[in-house]
Design an enzyme around this catalytic site. Structure first.
Site, PDB file in Angstrom:
ATOM      1  N   ASN A 140       0.841  -1.207   0.000  1.00  0.00           N
ATOM      2  CA  ASN A 140       0.000   0.000   0.000  1.00  0.00           C
ATOM      3  C   ASN A 140       0.874   1.255   0.000  1.00  0.00           C
ATOM      4  OD1 ASN A 140      -1.553   2.071   2.268  1.00  0.00           O
ATOM      5  ND2 ASN A 140      -2.634   1.488   0.424  1.00  0.00           N
ATOM      6  N   GLU A 144      -7.841  19.080  10.038  1.00  0.00           N
ATOM      7  CA  GLU A 144      -8.204  18.106   9.018  1.00  0.00           C
ATOM      8  C   GLU A 144      -8.969  18.776   7.874  1.00  0.00           C
ATOM      9  OE1 GLU A 144      -7.672  15.063   8.249  1.00  0.00           O
ATOM     10  OE2 GLU A 144      -6.525  14.296   9.959  1.00  0.00           O
ATOM     11  N   HIS A 192      -8.737   2.189   6.593  1.00  0.00           N
ATOM     12  CA  HIS A 192      -7.668   2.325   5.612  1.00  0.00           C
ATOM     13  C   HIS A 192      -6.745   1.098   5.592  1.00  0.00           C
ATOM     14  CE1 HIS A 192      -8.420   6.904   5.830  1.00  0.00           C
ATOM     15  NE2 HIS A 192      -9.008   6.392   4.760  1.00  0.00           N
TER      16      HIS A 192
END
Lengths: 84, 471
Positions: free
Chosen positions: B156, B269, B178
């Site tokens: 990944n 964020e 994730h």
């Protein structure tokens, strides 16, 4: 040095500007806050740090782990013990 | 020609008038954040190259690489005036070249200097605080590489927020949905170590794919190859058998400290607000490789939308979801998941039969990104451009019947960063069907749609041309 975020008194200098010493970095061993002495007073001064973001031992103890730690699988627990 | 590194891209951006060099000395805080925020707020805003950072003689900082549609087009090697919709459809075509696997090389500038002891991340990178209440200095655009402990051919490449907590210590946020969090879970269940490499300052297409919600077993490097039209070059990490981008400026190698968590955050964020502090994962860094030249540190400003992060995660998220939905439902025409990382997602599609919009909403919620992020889902017909919000709102005003066309899914999985949560990680999803009802639903009365006059397109071109002549 007092950590501006969690008021831990063990915070210490960890680095300074390589070129000219124009700033210093400090780090708190409890909440891992790192700051530069040239930042805004709201970041560097414990009395002026935004209360919404202040931390203490109790708040840290109440934090969630992300992601949660899974249990060790049974077969791996055995292997782990065997392997020391 | 595709780029091989951020340096190659900067040359192109400068030629195209999309690079602004900031030559005067800047303070790490607050100058870099303020300038980066400003650049992304300006339509057509440039890439910023800060040439002199207070306290560092040998470092530069680059910001806002993806921070305008013009920059975004250039990162894809397209003319800078390529529209958003044209960029989307060009990417959709290139996507079908997947997989174009990476090419392995054995030498690259990123291996010129190898540091395996007495290094300091504060010395190697000109780190700075992105927003005043962030809990530290963050790598907000670095790509993290790891392998699945159960199935090591599965590798990944993803962008995860990374806090530099000490000279050799990083904090990393791994949300449960994730891929790297899934790898970690497997490693922690087996109580075995997990190696990672963090690639700093990359060819912009690497960041673009690393922040795309590809499926678990899809190969990011093979997608980078597909989108750039040539294989991307990778080189082996020094330890742990990872493939890292050969065009990177600097690679940090280390091991995740499994089965422990420590204070991380907050960090600003994509929601435009600070996340809370949580107990998160740490990486013990044991090696750094880098170029010998002055280091260029590329980072990402995150703040109140819109900003660079919104551009970066706009088309890659939209396209990935669109392709995943089309695989089962070829009627889907386009997906716009540009708003707050897809919290609002708009799907345009032909309708197979009455109620089909709800099927599409549910399909979205079962894609890798859709599991958590979307909470406001709007479905429109294929004659509505989902990237044109005026058209979307028009469809909602004339095709949407609230008493029939809403589906609510309470307490579904959600992003843990959503500031509107009542229970972190859960949210109520709403599907709004703003399509024309078709059989067996009750058709709208008075629904005879007016077509645009036949020669409208001709006149649009003509008017634009004549307006240009007036200038």
């Amino acid at each position: 040095m007092i950590c501006p975020r969690c008021d831990d008194s063990r915070a210490d200098k960890i680095f300074e500007a390589p070129e000219d010493g124009s700033w210093e970095l400090y780090r708190c061993p409890r909440c891992y806050f790192v700051w530069r002495n040239t930042e805004e007073e709201e970041v560097t001064n414990p009395d002026l740090y935004d209360p919404r973001f202040k931390l203490n031992e109790e708040k840290i103890a109440a934090m969630d782990p992300k992601p949660p730690i899974p249990p060790i699988r049974k077969e791996n627990r055995t292997r782990h013990r065997d392997g020391g | 020609m595709p780029y091989g590194s951020l340096r190659d891209f900067l040359v192109k951006a400068e030629e195209e008038g999309q690079l602004l060099r900031i030559k005067e000395e800047v303070r790490p805080e607050p100058d870099i954040r303020a300038a980066a925020c400003a650049a992304a707020k300006i339509p057509g805003g440039p890439v910023l190259l800060f040439e002199k950072i207070q306290g560092y003689r040998d470092k530069q900082v680059v910001m806002n690489v993806h921070g305008s549609w013009e920059n975004h087009a250039l990162t894809l090697d397209l003319p800078k005036k390529t529209t958003v919709k044209e960029q989307f459809h060009e990417l959709a075509k290139r996507w079908d070249r997947y997989p174009l696997p990476a090419k392995r090389v054995t030498d690259a500038p990123v291996k010129e200097v190898i540091l395996d002891k007495d290094f300091s991340l504060f010395r190697e990178l000109p780190l700075f605080r992105v927003n005043p209440q962030d809990g530290g200095f963050y790598l907000s655009k670095a790509c993290t590489i790891a392998r699945d402990p159960e199935n090591p051919e599965n590798q990944n490449v993803g962008i995860y927020r990374i806090q530099v907590k000490d000279h050799d210590r990083l904090g990393i946020q791994l949300s449960a949905q994730h891929d790297l969090a899934a790898y970690l879970r497997k490693a922690e269940e087996r109580d075995i170590p997990l190696r990672v490499a963090v690639s700093v300052t990359n060819d912009p297409i690497v960041s673009f794919v690393a922040s795309s919600p590809l499926k678990y077993d899809e190969d990011e490097y093979a997608m980078i190859g597909a989108l750039r039209g040539e294989p991307v070059e990778v080189i082996s990490s020094e330890r742990g058998n990872l493939d890292v981008p050969a065009g990177a400026e600097l690679i940090i190698e280390g091991e995740i400290l499994t089965r422990q968590r420590s204070v991380e955050g907050p960090f600003t964020e994509y929601t435009g607000s600070y996340s809370t502090s949580m107990l998160q994962v740490e990486i013990k860094v044991d090696l750094i490789t880098r170029r010998r030249d002055p280091i260029i540190f590329e980072n990402l400003y995150t703040g109140r939308p819109w900003g660079e992060i919104d551009y970066l995660m706009a088309l890659n998220t939209s396209l990935t979801i669109c392709k995943q939905m089309k695989a089962d439902f070829p009627e889907v025409d386009a997906v716009n998941a540009m708003y707050t990382h897809g919290y609002c997602t708009i799907i345009s599609s032909k309708m197979r039969f009455g109620g089909f919009a709800k099927t599409l909403g549910c399909k979205l919620l079962s894609t890798p990104h859709g599991i958590t992020y979307p909470k406001l889902i709007i479905v429109v017909d294929e004659d509505v451009d989902p990237f044109d919000l005026e058209q979307v709102i028009w469809a909602m005003t004339v095709r949407f019947r609230p008493e029939r066309d809403i589906a609510i899914i309470p307490n579904a999985p959600a992003s843990t960063l959503d500031p509107a949560h009542l229970v972190r990680g859960l949210a109520t999803k709403i599907i709004i069907d703003a399509t024309k009802p078709v059989f067996p639903d009750i058709p709208l009365s008075d629904a005879g749609l007016v077509d645009l006059p036949e020669e409208t397109a001709y006149w649009m071109d003509e008017i634009k041309k004549r307006m240009e002549e007036l200038k």
